[in-house]
Scaffold this active site. Structure first.
Site, PDB file in Angstrom:
ATOM      1  N   GLU A 127      -4.881  10.406  18.204  1.00 20.84           N
ATOM      2  CA  GLU A 127      -5.303  11.813  18.140  1.00 20.84           C
ATOM      3  C   GLU A 127      -6.287  12.031  16.990  1.00 20.84           C
ATOM      4  OE1 GLU A 127      -2.222  10.747  18.681  1.00 20.84           O
ATOM      5  OE2 GLU A 127      -1.957  11.502  20.721  1.00 20.84           O
ATOM      6  N   SER A 178       0.855   6.685   2.530  1.00 22.98           N
ATOM      7  CA  SER A 178       1.546   7.681   3.363  1.00 22.98           C
ATOM      8  C   SER A 178       2.848   8.155   2.722  1.00 22.98           C
ATOM      9  CB  SER A 178       1.881   7.071   4.725  1.00 22.98           C
ATOM     10  OG  SER A 178       0.712   6.741   5.417  1.00 22.98           O
ATOM     11  N   SER A 218       4.485  -1.741   4.158  1.00 21.97           N
ATOM     12  CA  SER A 218       4.749  -3.106   4.620  1.00 21.97           C
ATOM     13  C   SER A 218       4.869  -4.039   3.420  1.00 21.97           C
ATOM     14  CB  SER A 218       3.609  -3.627   5.493  1.00 21.97           C
ATOM     15  OG  SER A 218       3.220  -2.676   6.413  1.00 21.97           O
ATOM     16  N   GLU A 266      -9.877  -1.499   5.912  1.00 26.60           N
ATOM     17  CA  GLU A 266      -8.643  -1.841   6.608  1.00 26.60           C
ATOM     18  C   GLU A 266      -8.879  -2.672   7.849  1.00 26.60           C
ATOM     19  OE1 GLU A 266      -5.996   1.396   7.311  1.00 26.60           O
ATOM     20  OE2 GLU A 266      -4.456   0.102   8.175  1.00 26.60           O
ATOM     21  N   GLN A 325       0.835  -1.207   0.000  1.00 25.55           N
ATOM     22  CA  GLN A 325       0.000   0.000   0.000  1.00 25.55           C
ATOM     23  C   GLN A 325       0.864   1.249   0.000  1.00 25.55           C
ATOM     24  OE1 GLN A 325      -2.147   0.418   3.620  1.00 25.55           O
ATOM     25  NE2 GLN A 325      -3.460   2.073   2.891  1.00 25.55           N
ATOM     26  N   GLY A 326       0.765   2.056  -1.060  1.00 23.48           N
ATOM     27  CA  GLY A 326       1.566   3.282  -1.165  1.00 23.48           C
ATOM     28  C   GLY A 326       0.706   4.516  -0.958  1.00 23.48           C
TER      29      GLY A 326
END
Lengths: 380, 352
Positions: A363, A128, A160, A243, A125-126
């Site tokens: 957060e 972030s 990952s 997810e 997964q690209g």
């Protein structure tokens, strides 16, 4: 209210339990040996796929069992309970496949879906980037049209399994002038090319679950755009929504087992007679039960009303909080032994720090709860 | 698997919420709290609707519904912070039904179910809500229960003025011979449900207030120091709710799971009630500390409910005993194999 499984769910669970009892991938390789661990999980996925257990929530036409959301939860719960690993290509199975089923063309589904389940093509997964974490839509990786291809330049992080991946779910900016959520496009990028460089990212545990991706002129054919040019934010949300759908149950059971192990270890050291220890362990048990029950309430909300209730946004927060408390208390309880490099509890202590960051920081989750569940105003 | 109320149960909840929103406003609660009285008109109305006997068997004049339905009413009465002797009366009836003799049931259940007699339930020598003025008090002592009369009650002013409290000394009254633990576990769920309602009200009031209250030209709820506090209040409330609904369901459907479920529910709800109502006062700022604002009724109710039948620490100790009881009896669990003598949750059973 009926908190028992119905006939169909019970039959599903019993069949799965019998299968898990009969199928075992053998002992997990050393944590430090990432290649061996990956191969171990990949071979486990092939075993699962052979008996149609790799993608139970996928429709039957794509090689799944058309499992309901509750059955899918049972699947992950039982997998964890049997102390079996996740399939290697869990990102492809849980996030990539379901995204393609919503947004992919028939050709794309036919091309990609079968290889996700049979473990022949690994996915990563690209999303972030170094400058786009919680503020994902601020991502800067660019894709520029060049003939029938897109040419990609930029950097991704927290990827990952990138070193094993054939395909990357890549979100890149294709329109520099559009507002930040509008100029994005979702691609499937072939990882096996010169323009893609993978560098392992070592974590505080010492191992490298993640990687950095350096994209310098990586090429993606136009046929690998998913969901249309400029529609990348919506497609990415589909991926993110999937997810934790069933994975929450896997994590919940892992926490349960970790707690059972702490209690057994504490008992073997005669520590349960200490009322302070007993109180803390009972508190963790209460939290683990609340986590399990709240996750089930979330399932009911999705099944009955088509969308998660307020519970949905709470379970990840509760899980990460409890897992951190648990691992910290375990280390304190077991003393020097648990602080010795290579000790299981030392690893769990350090790994748990990632829990409140990965998949949405605590957060950000609090912001989401405040704004979307409680309807509080946003700070301008 | 269906972790939701039935349509009938939803209807009970909606009806209760609507009725109490009209009949038990904070003006009413304040009026009775300051006068030191119960709201007799409201109590009569609730009795007419059959609320006190909702979980009492039909043969004893009740509605024959379960602990789930009772928990729904307790939650809503907690939400309203209503000044009625409902909790004491309903939990006394629960205990007499679960542990009373035929004579005791015949003597008390029809009257309690009809709201003609008032009851209370609590620990010997401890503060018992609704005890002052009660006709019958179920007193837990040394693992058993006793049935005390109104004359055995010593009235005590507690910090929660929305209820009349009292104490009953140990040994008063006649024994209630049946399964004391089953009776108390059901009562724990009812108290936990009231705490969930109290917490939900404190959260709702706080959210409304921080949306409205402006400082530095901004609603204070937009500041993350405040909004994250509210999110934490929701986490506490929903966690307690999950545990309480599970306890209510277990009481009705799988009583063998009730001891653990009830202890978890009371531990979680006691902590949630105290945390959430304290947070509500803080988020209301100076006004929250005044007698004039209504959050303190909730804070005070939560303190007494949290203490009733043992606080969070007491119930975590019960949970710890249950956990220890499930451990493998053999000294080295790593070496043992599953045997017929092991309980299903013992580590000896196939790894869960």
């Amino acid at each position: 209210m009926d908190l028992t499984f119905n006939e169909r769910e019970t039959a599903f669970r019993d069949e799965l339990r019998a299968w898990l009892a009969a199928n075992d991938p053998g002992p997990r390789p050393e944590d430090a040996d990432e290649d061996a661990t990956f191969e171990w999980m990949r071979s486990w996925q092939r075993t699962m796929a052979a008996d149609k257990w790799a993608g139970v929530h996928w429709p039957e036409e794509y090689g799944g069992r058309g499992a309901t959301i509750t059955e899918s939860a049972i699947f992950f719960e039982e997998l964890g309970r049997a102390r079996r690993p996740l399939p290697a290509n869990v990102l492809g199975i849980v996030m990539g496949g379901p995204t393609l089923m919503v947004w992919g063309t028939d050709e794309q589904k036919e091309r990609f879906l079968p290889h996700i389940l049979d473990a022949s093509e690994h996915w990563c997964q690209g999303f972030s980037e170094p400058e786009a974490g919680s503020d994902l839509a601020a991502l800067k990786t660019r894709a520029v049209k060049d003939g029938d291809d897109w040419v990609v330049t930029g950097q991704k992080v927290w990827t990952s399994g990138a070193q094993y991946a054939k395909w990357c779910m890549l979100v890149a900016r294709t329109d520099m002038d559009a507002p930040k959520h509008k100029g994005l496009t979702y691609f499937l990028m072939d990882m096996e090319q010169e323009g893609v460089q993978v560098r392992p990212l070592r974590q505080i545990t010492g191992s490298a679950e993640f990687n950095e991706l350096f994209l310098e002129g990586a090429r993606i054919p136009d046929a690998n755009v998913i969901g249309g040019v400029g529609n990348g934010w919506k497609v990415a949300l589909t991926t993110l929504m999937n997810e934790r759908s069933g994975l929450a149950f896997f994590l919940q059971v892992r926490l349960r087992q970790l707690l059972d192990d702490v209690i057994e270890e504490a008992a073997s050291r005669g520590l349960l007679d200490d009322p302070v220890v007993a109180d803390k362990l009972a508190d963790l048990h209460v939290k683990a039960e609340i986590l399990r029950l709240t996750a089930y309430r979330g399932l009911t909300a999705i099944e009955k009303y088509g969308q998660p209730g307020p519970e949905g946004s709470l379970t990840k927060w509760l899980w990460s909080d409890t897992n951190q408390q648990l691992t910290s208390f375990a280390a304190e309880l077991f003393g020097d032994w648990a602080y010795t490099a290579g000790n299981r509890w030392a690893y769990e202590l350090m790994r748990a720090r990632g829990n409140s960051i990965e998949g949405g920081t605590t957060e950000i989750l609090k912001n989401i709860i405040a704004e979307r569940v409680l309807g509080l105003p946003r700070l301008k | 698997m269906n972790f939701d109320f039935t349509e009938d149960q939803h209807e009970i909840k909606r009806t209760a919420r609507d009725l109490l929103a009209k009949r038990s406003t904070f003006e009413k609660v304040r009026e009775h709290a300051e006068a030191g009285t119960y709201d007799g008109g409201l109590w009569k109305e609730l009795a007419g609707l059959g609320w006190p006997g909702i979980a009492v068997a039909e043969e004893h004049g009740g509605q024959g519904l379960g602990v789930v339905e009772l928990a729904i009413l307790c939650e809503e009465l907690g939400y309203a912070c209503a000044a009625t002797p409902f909790l004491g009366t309903a939990t006394a009836a629960l205990a007499i039904e679960a542990a009373g003799s035929d004579d005791q049931k015949a003597a008390w259940l029809p009257k309690l179910a009809a709201g003609e007699a008032r009851g209370a339930l609590g620990l010997a020598g401890q503060l018992i809500p609704d005890a002052a003025g009660a006709d019958v008090v179920v007193v837990a002592e040394d693992g058993g229960l006793r049935l005390a009369g109104g004359g055995d009650v010593e009235a005590v002013d507690a910090i929660d003025p929305t209820r009349r409290h009292g104490k009953v000394a140990g040994g008063a009254g006649e024994p209630l011979g049946g399964d004391a633990a089953a009776a108390l576990d059901r009562a724990l769920v009812a108290v936990a449900a009231e705490l969930v309602g109290v917490s939900q009200r404190a959260l709702d009031m706080t959210v409304a207030y921080v949306k409205d209250r402006k400082q530095f030209e901004t609603p204070v709820g937009a500041y993350q120091a405040v909004s994250h506090r509210c999110a934490q209040m929701l986490l506490h409330t929903e966690g307690a709710r999950s545990a309480t609904y599970f306890g209510a369901w277990a009481a009705d459907a799988e009583p063998e799971r009730l001891p653990e479920a009830a202890a978890i529910a009371k531990a979680a709800a006691s902590e949630a009630g105290k945390e959430v109502t304290a947070s509500a006062i803080q988020a209301h700022g100076g006004i929250g500390f005044t007698w004039e604002a209504d959050v303190h009724w909730l804070y005070k109710r939560a303190q007494l409910d949290a203490q009733l039948l043992g606080g969070a620490r007491t119930h975590r100790a019960a949970v710890a005993r249950l956990l220890a009881g499930r451990l493998c009896p053999r000294p080295s669990w790593q070496e043992c194999a599953s045997t017929a003598s092991c309980s299903s949750r013992c580590c000896c059973s196939p790894r869960r």
